[in-house]
Design a protein around this motif. Structure first.
Motif, PDB file in Angstrom:
ATOM      1  N   VAL A 164       0.855  -1.186   0.000  1.00 31.69           N
ATOM      2  CA  VAL A 164       0.000   0.000   0.000  1.00 31.69           C
ATOM      3  C   VAL A 164       0.889   1.232   0.000  1.00 31.69           C
ATOM      4  O   VAL A 164       1.802   1.349   0.820  1.00 31.69           O
ATOM      5  CB  VAL A 164      -0.921   0.025   1.237  1.00 31.69           C
ATOM      6  CG1 VAL A 164      -1.792   1.280   1.238  1.00 31.69           C
ATOM      7  CG2 VAL A 164      -1.788  -1.232   1.275  1.00 31.69           C
TER       8      VAL A 164
ATOM      9  N   LYS B 120      -1.255   9.845  -0.038  1.00 34.49           N
ATOM     10  CA  LYS B 120      -2.697   9.856   0.232  1.00 34.49           C
ATOM     11  C   LYS B 120      -3.476  10.169  -1.033  1.00 34.49           C
ATOM     12  O   LYS B 120      -3.151  11.112  -1.766  1.00 34.49           O
ATOM     13  CB  LYS B 120      -3.000  10.890   1.311  1.00 34.49           C
ATOM     14  CG  LYS B 120      -4.402  10.796   1.870  1.00 34.49           C
ATOM     15  CD  LYS B 120      -4.577  11.750   3.040  1.00 34.49           C
ATOM     16  CE  LYS B 120      -5.974  11.635   3.635  1.00 34.49           C
ATOM     17  NZ  LYS B 120      -6.149  12.553   4.785  1.00 34.49           N
TER      18      LYS B 120
ATOM     19  N   GLU C 243      -9.643   6.125  -0.161  1.00 27.94           N
ATOM     20  CA  GLU C 243      -8.955   5.466  -1.266  1.00 27.94           C
ATOM     21  C   GLU C 243      -7.486   5.213  -0.909  1.00 27.94           C
ATOM     22  O   GLU C 243      -6.917   5.875  -0.049  1.00 27.94           O
ATOM     23  CB  GLU C 243      -9.041   6.314  -2.538  1.00 27.94           C
ATOM     24  CG  GLU C 243     -10.460   6.454  -3.084  1.00 27.94           C
ATOM     25  CD  GLU C 243     -10.517   7.356  -4.307  1.00 27.94           C
ATOM     26  OE1 GLU C 243     -11.411   7.147  -5.141  1.00 27.94           O
ATOM     27  OE2 GLU C 243      -9.667   8.277  -4.410  1.00 27.94           O
ATOM     28  N   SER C 244      -6.893   4.252  -1.625  1.00 26.02           N
ATOM     29  CA  SER C 244      -5.470   3.937  -1.437  1.00 26.02           C
ATOM     30  C   SER C 244      -4.870   3.561  -2.781  1.00 26.02           C
ATOM     31  O   SER C 244      -5.567   3.075  -3.680  1.00 26.02           O
ATOM     32  CB  SER C 244      -5.289   2.751  -0.471  1.00 26.02           C
ATOM     33  OG  SER C 244      -5.870   2.990   0.781  1.00 26.02           O
TER      34      SER C 244
ATOM     35  N   ASN D  79      -9.496   2.384   2.440  1.00 28.60           N
ATOM     36  CA  ASN D  79      -8.508   3.178   3.166  1.00 28.60           C
ATOM     37  C   ASN D  79      -7.779   2.277   4.161  1.00 28.60           C
ATOM     38  O   ASN D  79      -8.176   2.139   5.320  1.00 28.60           O
ATOM     39  CB  ASN D  79      -9.179   4.347   3.889  1.00 28.60           C
ATOM     40  CG  ASN D  79      -8.170   5.365   4.390  1.00 28.60           C
ATOM     41  OD1 ASN D  79      -7.023   5.030   4.676  1.00 28.60           O
ATOM     42  ND2 ASN D  79      -8.589   6.611   4.507  1.00 28.60           N
TER      43      ASN D  79
ATOM     44  N   LEU E  89      -4.764   2.625   5.435  1.00 29.52           N
ATOM     45  CA  LEU E  89      -4.066   3.358   6.492  1.00 29.52           C
ATOM     46  C   LEU E  89      -5.010   3.680   7.643  1.00 29.52           C
ATOM     47  O   LEU E  89      -4.633   3.601   8.818  1.00 29.52           O
ATOM     48  CB  LEU E  89      -3.458   4.646   5.933  1.00 29.52           C
ATOM     49  CG  LEU E  89      -2.367   4.486   4.870  1.00 29.52           C
ATOM     50  CD1 LEU E  89      -1.857   5.855   4.437  1.00 29.52           C
ATOM     51  CD2 LEU E  89      -1.221   3.629   5.376  1.00 29.52           C
TER      52      LEU E  89
ATOM     53  N   SER F 223      -0.298   9.277   6.618  1.00 27.48           N
ATOM     54  CA  SER F 223       0.525   9.112   5.414  1.00 27.48           C
ATOM     55  C   SER F 223       1.953   9.624   5.630  1.00 27.48           C
ATOM     56  O   SER F 223       2.758   9.600   4.709  1.00 27.48           O
ATOM     57  CB  SER F 223      -0.120   9.848   4.236  1.00 27.48           C
ATOM     58  OG  SER F 223      -0.322  11.213   4.552  1.00 27.48           O
TER      59      SER F 223
END
Length: 352
Positions: free
Chosen positions: A144, A148, A153-154, A170, A172, A179
């Motif tokens: 990943v 950001k 979203e990623s 997401n 994270l 991020s």
């Protein structure tokens, strides 16, 4: 003159026809039926995954692979943090990651390794999430990016592949990471630090407290249901001169039911003082008609950390308990009695 105007009109008409042909050629391939649009633009990155076939979820940052967080299932199929003394995990974290990685789809953003740094998604930059199946084989290994996208979203890629995709997940946020490239994974963040399992306020039917090493333990027991005089909590053995304050009793049980520790400690250390606890609480409860008993032992005080060591039996998890929490637990018998009863007891003690 008229002939020149006619030529100009033919040229303009020809240009318009050519423009229409070009436009039709460009637009036609993009004229995808609405219901097929998602299939045409999204690629499937991972297979469909059944959670029961995943035995471990491993998370680490590429720049510090040695500092892995390993979620695994114990014999009871409950999630634990394996590299944090096998303490209970916040199960929503591994379960959410498995859910996110099952049949994951994304939009291609690049297939060039040269721009990995733009997404912070190189092997030594990104966040690695690995699902291990019950055969102890990697089922999924995703990287990943730390760059950001939108809040939900990623940017991701499959380990070993160059294609970077944008996905509507997401990762994270699930792991509580920002991020910031310097953000650290901390195993403690994923622990379930609630000491007593379940809801003691509803299930408890017996409470025993020994508030100090030299103190005599006392017992409160719940009996009967409904509005009768015999219903609710009473001292055991019963003492009609010392009625229990039912509201205070319920409040105490709700409080200990939600007790939270600060951290877990290595259970193999022998200096915690559990051989001579400073205080002890025993709670008996019925869960689905099965009788269970928990004993919370409060050990030595750590002055530097302003905390006490605590251990719940059964189990071998050693907690670091905040000082104020440990002191709250050290209640004497009078705390649970109605106010009038306390006054009578003090008067009887003065008269003697």
């Amino acid at each position: 003159m008229k002939f020149k105007k006619l030529i100009i009109l033919f040229v303009v008409l020809g240009a318009l026809v050519l423009l229409a042909v070009v436009k039709k050629t460009v637009v036609k391939p993009r004229a995808i039926p609405f219901e097929k649009a998602e299939e045409a633009t999204l690629s499937e990155l991972t297979p469909r995954i059944t959670a029961d076939f995943i035995s471990k979820v491993i998370v680490y940052q590429g720049r510090s692979e040695a500092k892995k967080v390993v979620f695994s299932r114990n014999a009871a199929k409950e999630w634990i943090v394996e590299n944090k003394f096998s303490a209970p995990a916040r199960k929503n974290v591994p379960e959410e990651l498995i859910k996110y990685l099952s049949g994951l789809k994304g939009e291609l953003r690049t297939d060039s390794k040269a721009v990995f740094s733009d997404f912070q998604i190189a092997d030594n930059e990104g966040l690695h999430i690995v699902l291990v199946n019950t055969a102890d084989k990697e089922a999924v290994h995703l990287v990943v990016g730390l760059t950001k996208a939108a809040w939900n979203e990623s940017f991701v890629r499959v380990l070993g592949a160059q294609k970077v995709f944008l996905v509507e997940k997401n990762f994270l946020m699930v792991l509580g990471l920002s991020s910031d490239p310097k953000a650290e994974l901390r195993a403690r963040s994923y622990l379930d630090l609630k000491i007593f399992p379940g809801d003691l306020a509803a299930a408890a039917d017996r409470l025993e407290i020994k508030a100090a090493p030299a103190a005599r333990p006392f017992v409160l027991k719940k009996s009967g249901e409904g509005p009768s005089a015999a219903a609710g909590w009473q001292l055991d053995p019963p003492d009609p001169r010392a009625p229990v304050d039912q509201a205070r009793m319920d409040e105490f049980l709700r409080t200990i039911s939600d007790l939270q520790a600060r951290d877990v400690m290595d259970p193999n250390v022998t200096t915690y003082g559990f051989d001579k606890p400073t205080s002890t609480i025993i709670v008996n409860a019925k869960k689905k008609e099965v009788a269970v008993s928990y004993r919370l032992e409060i050990g030595n005080f750590d002055a530097a950390q302003k905390s006490y060591y605590a251990r719940l039996v059964p189990g071998n998890i050693v907690y670091r308990l905040p000082e104020e929490t440990a002191m709250f637990l050290k209640k004497d018998r009078s705390f649970f009695l109605q106010q009038a009863s306390k006054g009578k007891q003090r008067g009887a003690a003065a008269g003697s």
